[in-house]
Each structure stands twice: as structure tokens, then as C-alpha cells.
Scaffold this motif. Structure first.
Motif, short mmCIF file in Angstrom:
data_model
loop_
_atom_site.label_atom_id
_atom_site.label_comp_id
_atom_site.label_asym_id
_atom_site.label_seq_id
_atom_site.Cartn_x
_atom_site.Cartn_y
_atom_site.Cartn_z
N VAL A 49 0.84 -1.20 0.00
CA VAL A 49 0.00 0.00 0.00
C VAL A 49 0.87 1.25 0.00
N THR A 50 1.88 1.28 0.88
CA THR A 50 2.77 2.43 0.97
C THR A 50 3.55 2.63 -0.33
N GLU A 51 4.08 1.56 -0.88
CA GLU A 51 4.84 1.66 -2.13
C GLU A 51 3.97 2.15 -3.28
N THR A 52 2.73 1.66 -3.33
CA THR A 52 1.81 2.06 -4.40
C THR A 52 1.46 3.53 -4.27
N ARG A 53 1.13 3.97 -3.07
CA ARG A 53 0.78 5.38 -2.83
C ARG A 53 1.95 6.28 -3.21
N ASN A 54 3.14 5.94 -2.76
CA ASN A 54 4.30 6.76 -3.05
C ASN A 54 4.63 6.81 -4.53
N ALA A 55 4.48 5.68 -5.19
CA ALA A 55 4.75 5.64 -6.64
C ALA A 55 3.79 6.54 -7.40
N LEU A 56 2.54 6.53 -7.01
CA LEU A 56 1.54 7.39 -7.66
C LEU A 56 1.86 8.87 -7.45
N LYS A 57 2.23 9.22 -6.24
CA LYS A 57 2.60 10.61 -5.95
C LYS A 57 3.82 11.03 -6.75
N ASP A 58 4.82 10.16 -6.80
CA ASP A 58 6.05 10.47 -7.53
C ASP A 58 5.79 10.63 -9.02
N ALA A 59 4.74 9.97 -9.52
CA ALA A 59 4.40 10.06 -10.95
C ALA A 59 3.53 11.27 -11.27
N GLY A 60 3.24 12.10 -10.26
CA GLY A 60 2.48 13.31 -10.51
C GLY A 60 0.99 13.21 -10.26
N PHE A 142 0.07 5.05 -15.86
CA PHE A 142 -0.22 3.96 -14.92
C PHE A 142 0.67 2.75 -15.20
N GLU A 143 0.86 2.44 -16.46
CA GLU A 143 1.70 1.29 -16.82
C GLU A 143 3.14 1.48 -16.35
N LYS A 144 3.66 2.68 -16.57
CA LYS A 144 5.05 2.97 -16.16
C LYS A 144 5.18 2.98 -14.65
N THR A 145 4.15 3.50 -13.97
CA THR A 145 4.22 3.67 -12.51
C THR A 145 3.96 2.37 -11.76
N LEU A 146 2.94 1.62 -12.20
CA LEU A 146 2.50 0.45 -11.45
C LEU A 146 2.82 -0.87 -12.13
N GLY A 147 2.96 -0.85 -13.46
CA GLY A 147 3.23 -2.07 -14.22
C GLY A 147 1.95 -2.68 -14.79
N VAL A 148 2.13 -3.69 -15.61
CA VAL A 148 1.01 -4.43 -16.20
C VAL A 148 1.37 -5.90 -16.27
N LYS A 149 0.60 -6.73 -15.59
CA LYS A 149 0.77 -8.18 -15.72
C LYS A 149 -0.25 -8.74 -16.70
N GLU A 150 -1.50 -8.31 -16.54
CA GLU A 150 -2.55 -8.74 -17.47
C GLU A 150 -3.80 -7.90 -17.27
N HIS A 151 -4.66 -7.92 -18.25
CA HIS A 151 -5.96 -7.29 -18.14
C HIS A 151 -6.97 -8.37 -17.75
N PHE A 152 -7.96 -8.00 -16.95
CA PHE A 152 -8.93 -9.00 -16.48
C PHE A 152 -10.29 -8.37 -16.26
N GLY A 153 -11.25 -9.21 -15.90
CA GLY A 153 -12.60 -8.75 -15.62
C GLY A 153 -13.62 -9.16 -16.66
N SER A 154 -13.15 -9.71 -17.77
CA SER A 154 -14.02 -10.24 -18.81
C SER A 154 -13.24 -11.27 -19.60
N LYS A 155 -13.83 -12.40 -19.84
CA LYS A 155 -13.11 -13.48 -20.51
C LYS A 155 -12.69 -13.10 -21.92
#
Length: 312
Positions: A49-60, A142-155
């Protein structure tokens, strides 16, 4: 006649003999509602949670608010971080009811297997919410800041054409079929009313954040934690444990937005908002819309109550 038949046979044969990748290239691109950014089996929830929050802030990104939707529930832990940035606000201002997309939802969810970081797919919501403008820069950030493993939520995913006119089935609401919750004498009065009722946590509804886009449009994130069994059909835990049963969690569905637009208070209809985020849900069965049949009415009622002016 024979010439026409011969031409038809040639056309059919050319399609059948076409390479598979050529057919795929000709098919419309499909989108899924959520992006799994990371899945960490070896990191503690609080650290992620802390790493995610900080990464988002650092990305503007500006953090508007955070929300812990569940307590002792169907997942071990969950935290939603809501952010915005200049690109999101600009796109929102240029789009009809675009305020619903100005706050963006990122979730950290701990399951028995791992800690998942996920967020709503900008390309998906661009089409579903009919946003005017290019969200590619937002997606890339978002991709640069958090990464992308896969898209989901619909087959299979949904095409842009399908999303732009989306409703779950005939007779169910589309993007423009909103709840009109209340009308007040002014924008200021509408804001004052909503702030007062949310501060009182009326009917278990509270404020996660408020984003003022301009002098006439403000967006609120709403927590829904029903105080007792009577309110379960508009309670976040009850709703999400019904629909969010697969491996990758759509916690970033939360929180629900209410928008003050001029003197009106609006919200997307649940039969649209839930359906477009969970397009593969069945109509009947244990994890289905039928299980939540009272929820659209109850949410409309609850949101309507907090949108009303309190009488002296």
C-alpha cells in the motif's frame, strides 16, 4: 448467374484460406475493465500500500482519498487509493458527465495467495463512459508507474463499439440513464447538503474524497458500510463478496461516485455501473445480478436520502 456464383465461391475460399493472424488483425480490438499491475506473494500488505501510494505521488498523481472497504471479510485486506491528474481532469471537463471519470481508482487487495495491485483500465472506461479525448497518456503513466501483468474482468473483452452503447441487456440502463437524486436552488446549496449528510454518515454512507473540477462540477467518492442488516443491499462488503469471487479482485470498482453538476446531484445507475465493470456476471445463480436484485433500488434510495436538504 453462374458468374455471380463463381465470384461468391472465390470470396468464400479466400476468407477460409486467409491466415489466422490476418483474421485477428481485421477483428476489432477488445478491452477488459481492470488491469492487474502486480501480484506479490512475498510482500506484506501494508508495504505494498505504501509503495503504491508513493509511486503514484512520484508520478504526478494527486491522492484524493483512500478507502478501506472491508473488515474481516472475503479477502484478508483491501485498500483503495483514489487519484487524479491534469490529464484526467481535462478529459473529464471535455466530456458529457465526464466528472465520473476524473477520480481514478487503484486497489491493493490481499488474498490467501498474494497481494494484488490493480486499477481500472483507462482504455475500457474511455469507451464505456464516452470520454472525449485521448487517454493513452493516462494509460502509459499507470503502466510505467504500477506495471502491467494482465488485463482482467471479462473473458473475451468488449469492443469499443459495444462499450460506447453498453447496457447489460434490453431494458437495462446505459451511461446516460443516471440517478437524478436531487435538485437544489444552487450548486453551493447542493454541496452544502451533501457535505452535511455525509458528515453524519447517514444510512452508513460516508465521504471518501471530494474533487472540485470547476465552479459547477464536483465529484464525491462514497463509502457504503451499512450499519445493520437492513442496509445490506447497498453495503460494499455484501455487494462485492457476491460479484467479486474470481482469483483477480476488482476492488477498484470502489468507491461509488456521486456528482454535483450545477444544482443537480447525480450518480450512475447501478444497473449500468456494476454491469459495465463486471460484464461477464450471469443473470441467475449464486454470483449473479439476481442475487443483488434489490440493490439498484436501495442504492438509489440511499443516495437520494443524502442528497436531500435536511429540514429544520
Amino acid at each position: 448467374m453462374h458468374a455471380k456464383i463463381k465470384i461468391l465461391i472465390i470470396l468464400v475460399a479466400s476468407v477460409l484460406l486467409m491466415p489466422v493472424n490476418s483474421l485477428d488483425a481485421a477483428s476489432p480490438e477488445r478491452y477488459k475493465p481492470f488491469v492487474l499491475a502486480a501480484s506479490n506473494a512475498d510482500k506484506e500488505f501494508s508495504v505494498v500500500v505504501t509503495e503504491t501510494r508513493n509511486a503514484l505521488k512520484d508520478a504526478g498523481f494527486t491522492v484524493l482519498g483512500e478507502y478501506t472497504p472491508y473488515a474481516d471479510s472475503f479477502v484478508k485486506n483491501a485498500q483503495v487509493i483514489v487519484v487524479t491528474n491534469p490529464e484526467l481532469k481535462s478529459i473529464a471537463k471535455a466530456s458529457y458527465n465526464g466528472g465520473f471519470a476524473a477520480p481514478w481508482r487503484i486497489a491493493v487487495t490481499e488474498t490467501d495467495e498474494a497481494v494484488q495491485v490493480s486499477y481500472v483500465n483507462p482504455e475500457y472506461l474511455k469507451h464505456a463512459y464516452r470520454l472525449q479525448g485521448d487517454v493513452q497518456k493516462v494509460s502509459q503513466s499507470f503502466e510505467k508507474t504500477l506495471g502491467v501483468k494482465e488485463h482482467f474482468g471479462s473473458k473475451k473483452g468488449l469492443s469499443a463499439r459495444k462499450l460506447k452503447r453498453y447496457n447489460y441487456t434490453i431494458g437495462m440502463e446505459k451511461f446516460h440513464n443516471v440517478y437524478l437524486l436531487a435538485e437544489h436552488e444552487s450548486h453551493a446549496k447542493a454541496l452544502e447538503t451533501l457535505e452535511a449528510n455525509l458528515a453524519n454518515n447517514q444510512h452508513g454512507l460516508g465521504k471518501v474524497y471530494r474533487l472540485d473540477l470547476d465552479d459547477e462540477v464536483s465529484v464525491f467518492g462514497i463509502s457504503r458500510q451499512g450499519p445493520d442488516e437492513k442496509y445490506r443491499f447497498m453495503d460494499d462488503t455484501f455487494i462485492m463478496q457476491t460479484v467479486d469471487f474470481k482469483e483477480h479482485k476488482g476492488t477498484a470498482y470502489l468507491p461509488y461516485e456521486i456528482m454535483v453538476k450545477g444544482n443537480q446531484i447525480l450518480a450512475l445507475h447501478m444497473r449500468f455501473r456494476m454491469a459495465v465493470h463486471y460484464p461477464d456476471l450471469s443473470m441467475m445463480g449464486k454470483h449473479s445480478f439476481m442475487t443483488l436484485r434489490p440493490s439498484p433500488r436501495e442504492i438509489g434510495w440511499g443516495f437520494g436520502e443524502i442528497a436531500k436538504a435536511v429540514k429544520d
